[in-house]
Design an enzyme around this catalytic site. Structure first.
Site, PDB file in Angstrom:
ATOM      1  N   GLY A   1     132.953  44.361 104.290  1.00 27.90           N
ATOM      2  CA  GLY A   1     132.506  43.148 104.979  1.00 27.90           C
ATOM      3  C   GLY A   1     131.156  43.244 105.653  1.00 27.90           C
ATOM      4  O   GLY A   1     130.866  42.482 106.577  1.00 27.90           O
TER       5      GLY A   1
ATOM      6  N   LEU B 251     138.042  35.491  89.456  1.00 24.53           N
ATOM      7  CA  LEU B 251     138.416  34.131  89.840  1.00 24.53           C
ATOM      8  C   LEU B 251     138.722  33.303  88.593  1.00 24.53           C
ATOM      9  O   LEU B 251     137.964  33.334  87.619  1.00 24.53           O
ATOM     10  CB  LEU B 251     137.283  33.515  90.649  1.00 24.53           C
ATOM     11  CG  LEU B 251     137.142  34.151  92.047  1.00 24.53           C
ATOM     12  CD1 LEU B 251     135.752  33.951  92.607  1.00 24.53           C
ATOM     13  CD2 LEU B 251     138.205  33.613  92.995  1.00 24.53           C
TER      14      LEU B 251
ATOM     15  N   HIS C 201     125.468  40.211  94.194  1.00 19.35           N
ATOM     16  CA  HIS C 201     125.721  41.334  93.285  1.00 19.35           C
ATOM     17  C   HIS C 201     124.586  42.349  93.436  1.00 19.35           C
ATOM     18  O   HIS C 201     123.408  41.979  93.399  1.00 19.35           O
ATOM     19  CB  HIS C 201     125.793  40.839  91.841  1.00 19.35           C
ATOM     20  CG  HIS C 201     126.093  41.948  90.875  1.00 19.35           C
ATOM     21  ND1 HIS C 201     127.346  42.525  90.795  1.00 19.35           N
ATOM     22  CD2 HIS C 201     125.304  42.620  90.009  1.00 19.35           C
ATOM     23  CE1 HIS C 201     127.306  43.500  89.892  1.00 19.35           C
ATOM     24  NE2 HIS C 201     126.095  43.574  89.399  1.00 19.35           N
TER      25      HIS C 201
END
Ligand code: GRF
Length: 206
Positions: A17, A98, A114
């Site tokens: 995170g 996803l 990315h």
């Protein structure tokens, strides 16, 4: 037209995170045009969820084991996000693929970060791929998310040099500095309505 309310952002994160943290830090500026309304993780113990709580943001864990397949998980995810009127999704180290259910719901409203200069080195271990290939320039990409893996239209990139003796970790650390700068900047541009897409080309009005 200038928005009066900050853009309602959701973040998907499976791990550490640090990009979420960079976004949360940016939103502490009252003039920043976005705020994070929910952080969702597929991992109960993701440090990203702790960072959300520490920042006073709702942290939501969705357990993949509670769903029979990817589509039903993603349908629940979309329901949670729509209930919170999320306008932009940021994928910050989310490790699940996803499905179309999610991608269609958030088409043009989801961005991913990315750690490579796409289209080079999509997928896992981008920095390791860069070292293995011997490239001299690496970097980070923020792009719209689509149903592929790291394939959507590119919004912004930043390059870093690959130095002699770099390891996967030393390169990742250099790229991460740029990630933390670029992701909040892209969210700002989107929130200010400066980003438009024409096919694969993303235009940014400065
Ligand atoms: C970052 O390198 C990001 O580019 C990639 O996954 C990593 C997540 O790191 N998609 P963090 O969880 O934001 O620290």
């Amino acid at each position: 037209m200038t928005r009066t309310e900050p853009l309602r952002v959701g973040v998907l994160a499976s791990g550490r995170g640090s990009n979420l943290q960079a976004i949360l830090d940016a939103t502490r500026d009252p003039a920043y045009p976005a705020r994070v309304v929910v952080v969702v993780s597929d991992r109960e113990r993701a440090p990203a969820l702790d960072r959300a709580r520490a920042g006073g943001v709702e942290a939501l864990w969705l357990d993949p084991k509670a769903f029979s397949d990817r589509e039903s998980f993603d349908a629940a995810l979309v329901r949670e996000l729509e209930a919170r009127r999320v306008e932009l999704m940021c994928h910050a180290g989310y490790m699940r693929i996803l499905s179309g259910v999610y991608c269609r719901a958030f088409a043009g409203r989801a961005v991913n970060i990315h750690p490579s200069l796409l289209p080079a080195f999509p997928g896992l271990h981008a920095q390791r791929q860069a070292i293995a290939h011997g490239v001299k320039v690496a970097g980070v990409t923020v792009h719209f998310s689509d149903e592929g893996v790291d394939t959507g239209p590119i919004i912004a990139q930043a390059a870093v040099a690959v130095l002699d003796g770099d390891t996967e970790d030393s390169l990742a650390a250099r790229i991460l500095v740029e990630e933390h700068r670029l992701f909040p900047e892209v969210i700002r541009l989107v929130a200010e309505g400066r980003v438009s897409v024409e096919g694969r080309a993303v235009r940014i009005r400065r």
